[in-house]
Design a protein around this motif. Structure first.
Motif, PDB file in Angstrom:
ATOM      1  N   SER A 138       0.766  -1.196   0.207  1.00  0.00           N
ATOM      2  CA  SER A 138      -0.087  -0.011   0.066  1.00  0.00           C
ATOM      3  C   SER A 138       0.741   1.309   0.043  1.00  0.00           C
ATOM      4  CB  SER A 138      -0.832   0.116   1.095  1.00  0.00           C
ATOM      5  OG  SER A 138      -1.694   1.184   1.322  1.00  0.00           O
ATOM      6  N   SER A 139       0.422   1.917  -0.996  1.00  0.00           N
ATOM      7  CA  SER A 139       1.168   3.510  -0.831  1.00  0.00           C
ATOM      8  C   SER A 139       0.170   4.449  -0.005  1.00  0.00           C
ATOM      9  CB  SER A 139       1.201   3.980  -2.196  1.00  0.00           C
ATOM     10  OG  SER A 139       0.175   4.006  -3.023  1.00  0.00           O
ATOM     11  N   VAL A 140      -0.894   3.973   0.569  1.00  0.00           N
ATOM     12  CA  VAL A 140      -1.811   4.999   1.223  1.00  0.00           C
ATOM     13  C   VAL A 140      -1.609   4.740   2.549  1.00  0.00           C
ATOM     14  CG1 VAL A 140      -4.165   4.911   1.693  1.00  0.00           C
ATOM     15  CG2 VAL A 140      -3.666   4.786  -0.782  1.00  0.00           C
ATOM     16  N   LEU A 141      -1.329   3.910   3.294  1.00  0.00           N
ATOM     17  CA  LEU A 141      -1.145   3.703   4.536  1.00  0.00           C
ATOM     18  C   LEU A 141      -0.138   4.603   5.232  1.00  0.00           C
ATOM     19  CD1 LEU A 141      -1.505  -0.273   5.310  1.00  0.00           C
ATOM     20  CD2 LEU A 141      -3.202   1.797   5.539  1.00  0.00           C
ATOM     21  N   GLY A 142      -0.547   5.384   6.299  1.00  0.00           N
ATOM     22  CA  GLY A 142       0.337   6.010   7.181  1.00  0.00           C
ATOM     23  C   GLY A 142       0.142   7.558   6.439  1.00  0.00           C
ATOM     24  N   GLY A 143      -0.490   7.775   5.299  1.00  0.00           N
ATOM     25  CA  GLY A 143      -0.796   9.102   4.496  1.00  0.00           C
ATOM     26  C   GLY A 143      -1.842   9.462   4.898  1.00  0.00           C
ATOM     27  N   GLU A 144      -2.189  10.992   5.022  1.00  0.00           N
ATOM     28  CA  GLU A 144      -3.394  11.705   5.302  1.00  0.00           C
ATOM     29  C   GLU A 144      -4.334  11.567   4.172  1.00  0.00           C
ATOM     30  OE1 GLU A 144      -4.912  16.161   5.795  1.00  0.00           O
ATOM     31  OE2 GLU A 144      -3.370  15.298   7.452  1.00  0.00           O
ATOM     32  N   VAL A 145      -5.522  11.073   4.019  1.00  0.00           N
ATOM     33  CA  VAL A 145      -6.487  10.767   3.131  1.00  0.00           C
ATOM     34  C   VAL A 145      -7.756  11.527   3.076  1.00  0.00           C
ATOM     35  CG1 VAL A 145      -5.406   8.773   2.363  1.00  0.00           C
ATOM     36  CG2 VAL A 145      -7.509   8.596   4.093  1.00  0.00           C
ATOM     37  N   THR A 146      -8.026  11.935   2.277  1.00  0.00           N
ATOM     38  CA  THR A 146      -9.864  12.434   2.219  1.00  0.00           C
ATOM     39  C   THR A 146     -10.506  11.296   1.413  1.00  0.00           C
ATOM     40  OG1 THR A 146      -9.037  14.795   2.625  1.00  0.00           O
ATOM     41  CG2 THR A 146     -11.298  14.188   1.716  1.00  0.00           C
ATOM     42  N   VAL A 147     -11.588  10.872   2.193  1.00  0.00           N
ATOM     43  CA  VAL A 147     -12.601   9.752   1.533  1.00  0.00           C
ATOM     44  C   VAL A 147     -13.944  10.462   1.100  1.00  0.00           C
ATOM     45  CG1 VAL A 147     -13.659   7.587   1.369  1.00  0.00           C
ATOM     46  CG2 VAL A 147     -11.344   7.972   2.551  1.00  0.00           C
ATOM     47  N   THR A 148     -14.331  10.395  -0.035  1.00  0.00           N
ATOM     48  CA  THR A 148     -15.664  11.045  -0.373  1.00  0.00           C
ATOM     49  C   THR A 148     -16.579   9.659  -0.525  1.00  0.00           C
ATOM     50  OG1 THR A 148     -14.591  12.894  -1.495  1.00  0.00           O
ATOM     51  CG2 THR A 148     -16.842  12.478  -2.160  1.00  0.00           C
ATOM     52  N   SER A 149     -17.675   9.813   0.125  1.00  0.00           N
ATOM     53  CA  SER A 149     -18.869   8.847   0.136  1.00  0.00           C
ATOM     54  C   SER A 149     -19.569   8.958  -1.163  1.00  0.00           C
ATOM     55  CB  SER A 149     -19.527   8.564   1.285  1.00  0.00           C
ATOM     56  OG  SER A 149     -20.232   9.785   1.494  1.00  0.00           O
ATOM     57  N   SER A 150     -20.575   8.279  -1.379  1.00  0.00           N
ATOM     58  CA  SER A 150     -21.399   8.416  -2.548  1.00  0.00           C
ATOM     59  C   SER A 150     -22.521   9.609  -2.425  1.00  0.00           C
ATOM     60  CB  SER A 150     -22.244   7.132  -2.847  1.00  0.00           C
ATOM     61  OG  SER A 150     -22.999   6.715  -1.702  1.00  0.00           O
ATOM     62  N   ASP A 151     -22.681   9.868  -1.282  1.00  0.00           N
ATOM     63  CA  ASP A 151     -23.580  11.096  -0.894  1.00  0.00           C
ATOM     64  C   ASP A 151     -22.766  12.358  -1.018  1.00  0.00           C
ATOM     65  OD1 ASP A 151     -22.367  11.158   1.586  1.00  0.00           O
ATOM     66  OD2 ASP A 151     -23.959  10.786   2.875  1.00  0.00           O
ATOM     67  N   GLY A 152     -21.652  12.374  -1.247  1.00  0.00           N
ATOM     68  CA  GLY A 152     -20.931  13.653  -1.212  1.00  0.00           C
ATOM     69  C   GLY A 152     -20.125  13.943   0.194  1.00  0.00           C
ATOM     70  N   SER A 153     -20.549  13.311   1.062  1.00  0.00           N
ATOM     71  CA  SER A 153     -19.876  13.814   2.459  1.00  0.00           C
ATOM     72  C   SER A 153     -18.322  13.221   2.237  1.00  0.00           C
ATOM     73  CB  SER A 153     -20.360  13.193   3.549  1.00  0.00           C
ATOM     74  OG  SER A 153     -20.406  11.810   3.593  1.00  0.00           O
ATOM     75  N   THR A 154     -17.561  13.987   3.126  1.00  0.00           N
ATOM     76  CA  THR A 154     -15.920  13.685   3.077  1.00  0.00           C
ATOM     77  C   THR A 154     -15.535  13.178   4.688  1.00  0.00           C
ATOM     78  OG1 THR A 154     -15.381  15.913   3.367  1.00  0.00           O
ATOM     79  CG2 THR A 154     -15.498  14.934   1.092  1.00  0.00           C
ATOM     80  N   LEU A 155     -14.278  12.624   4.572  1.00  0.00           N
ATOM     81  CA  LEU A 155     -13.882  12.357   6.091  1.00  0.00           C
ATOM     82  C   LEU A 155     -12.482  12.219   5.804  1.00  0.00           C
ATOM     83  CD1 LEU A 155     -14.490  11.412   8.987  1.00  0.00           C
ATOM     84  CD2 LEU A 155     -14.115   9.168   8.215  1.00  0.00           C
ATOM     85  N   THR A 156     -11.760  13.064   6.558  1.00  0.00           N
ATOM     86  CA  THR A 156     -10.272  13.116   6.242  1.00  0.00           C
ATOM     87  C   THR A 156      -9.483  12.702   7.448  1.00  0.00           C
ATOM     88  OG1 THR A 156     -10.304  15.108   4.950  1.00  0.00           O
ATOM     89  CG2 THR A 156      -8.341  14.786   6.241  1.00  0.00           C
ATOM     90  N   GLY A 157      -8.313  11.638   7.382  1.00  0.00           N
ATOM     91  CA  GLY A 157      -7.671  11.172   8.664  1.00  0.00           C
ATOM     92  C   GLY A 157      -6.472  10.417   8.039  1.00  0.00           C
ATOM     93  N   THR A 158      -5.791   9.939   9.017  1.00  0.00           N
ATOM     94  CA  THR A 158      -4.724   9.315   8.632  1.00  0.00           C
ATOM     95  C   THR A 158      -5.002   7.485   8.473  1.00  0.00           C
ATOM     96  OG1 THR A 158      -3.217  10.648  10.006  1.00  0.00           O
ATOM     97  CG2 THR A 158      -2.260   8.330   9.396  1.00  0.00           C
ATOM     98  N   ALA A 159      -4.583   6.959   7.551  1.00  0.00           N
ATOM     99  CA  ALA A 159      -4.881   5.676   6.985  1.00  0.00           C
ATOM    100  C   ALA A 159      -3.931   4.828   7.968  1.00  0.00           C
ATOM    101  CB  ALA A 159      -4.580   5.562   5.595  1.00  0.00           C
ATOM    102  N   THR A 160      -4.605   4.089   8.682  1.00  0.00           N
ATOM    103  CA  THR A 160      -3.708   3.304   9.636  1.00  0.00           C
ATOM    104  C   THR A 160      -3.612   1.816   9.234  1.00  0.00           C
ATOM    105  OG1 THR A 160      -5.696   2.766  11.055  1.00  0.00           O
ATOM    106  CG2 THR A 160      -4.160   4.770  11.633  1.00  0.00           C
ATOM    107  N   ARG A 161      -4.635   1.387   8.472  1.00  0.00           N
ATOM    108  CA  ARG A 161      -4.459  -0.226   8.186  1.00  0.00           C
ATOM    109  C   ARG A 161      -5.753  -0.517   7.537  1.00  0.00           C
ATOM    110  NH1 ARG A 161      -6.549  -4.106  12.908  1.00  0.00           N
ATOM    111  NH2 ARG A 161      -8.087  -2.996  13.813  1.00  0.00           N
ATOM    112  N   LEU A 162      -5.405  -1.995   6.774  1.00  0.00           N
ATOM    113  CA  LEU A 162      -6.570  -2.361   6.369  1.00  0.00           C
ATOM    114  C   LEU A 162      -7.278  -3.492   7.280  1.00  0.00           C
ATOM    115  CD1 LEU A 162      -5.016  -2.801   2.811  1.00  0.00           C
ATOM    116  CD2 LEU A 162      -6.711  -1.151   3.326  1.00  0.00           C
ATOM    117  N   LEU A 163      -8.405  -3.491   7.265  1.00  0.00           N
ATOM    118  CA  LEU A 163      -9.073  -4.529   8.072  1.00  0.00           C
ATOM    119  C   LEU A 163      -9.255  -5.864   7.409  1.00  0.00           C
ATOM    120  CD1 LEU A 163     -11.686  -2.460   9.893  1.00  0.00           C
ATOM    121  CD2 LEU A 163      -9.441  -3.274  10.798  1.00  0.00           C
TER     122      LEU A 163
END
Length: 97
Positions: A35-60
């Protein structure tokens, strides 16, 4: 002439099975190591347009992306990463917890 659909599907599944172990934990571990995402700060946009920003810590094991946010830990099961600020190159054994 082309192979029958059943033969083609069987060949694809056999090829996939040889690449990915049946053990879900092993698949997730492999994905985390690449993964090139883990440890980075990401913004995720959901299908309803809402966003959430945080640090990607792991995959479950379910395939969800876990984010550490100011409000706490959140598991993201669907959405699009619309912004990524990568971390510095990391040791694959880091878990960011």
């Amino acid at each position: 002439f082309p192979p029958a659909r059943e033969q083609l599907l069987a060949a694809i599944l056999i090829a996939l099975e040889s690449r990915y172990p049946v053990d879900a934990a092993a698949v997730v571990s492999d994905a985390m190591a690449r993964s090139s995402v883990l440890g980075g700060e990401v913004t995720v946009t959901s299908s309803d347009g809402s966003t959430l920003t945080g640090t990607a810590t792991r995959l479950l094991e379910t395939g969800a992306l876990e984010l550490s946010t100011p409000a706490g830990t959140v598991s993201i099961t669907s959405g699009e990463i619309t912004s990524l600020r990568p971390c510095v190159p990391r040791d694959p054994s880091d878990t960011f917890e």
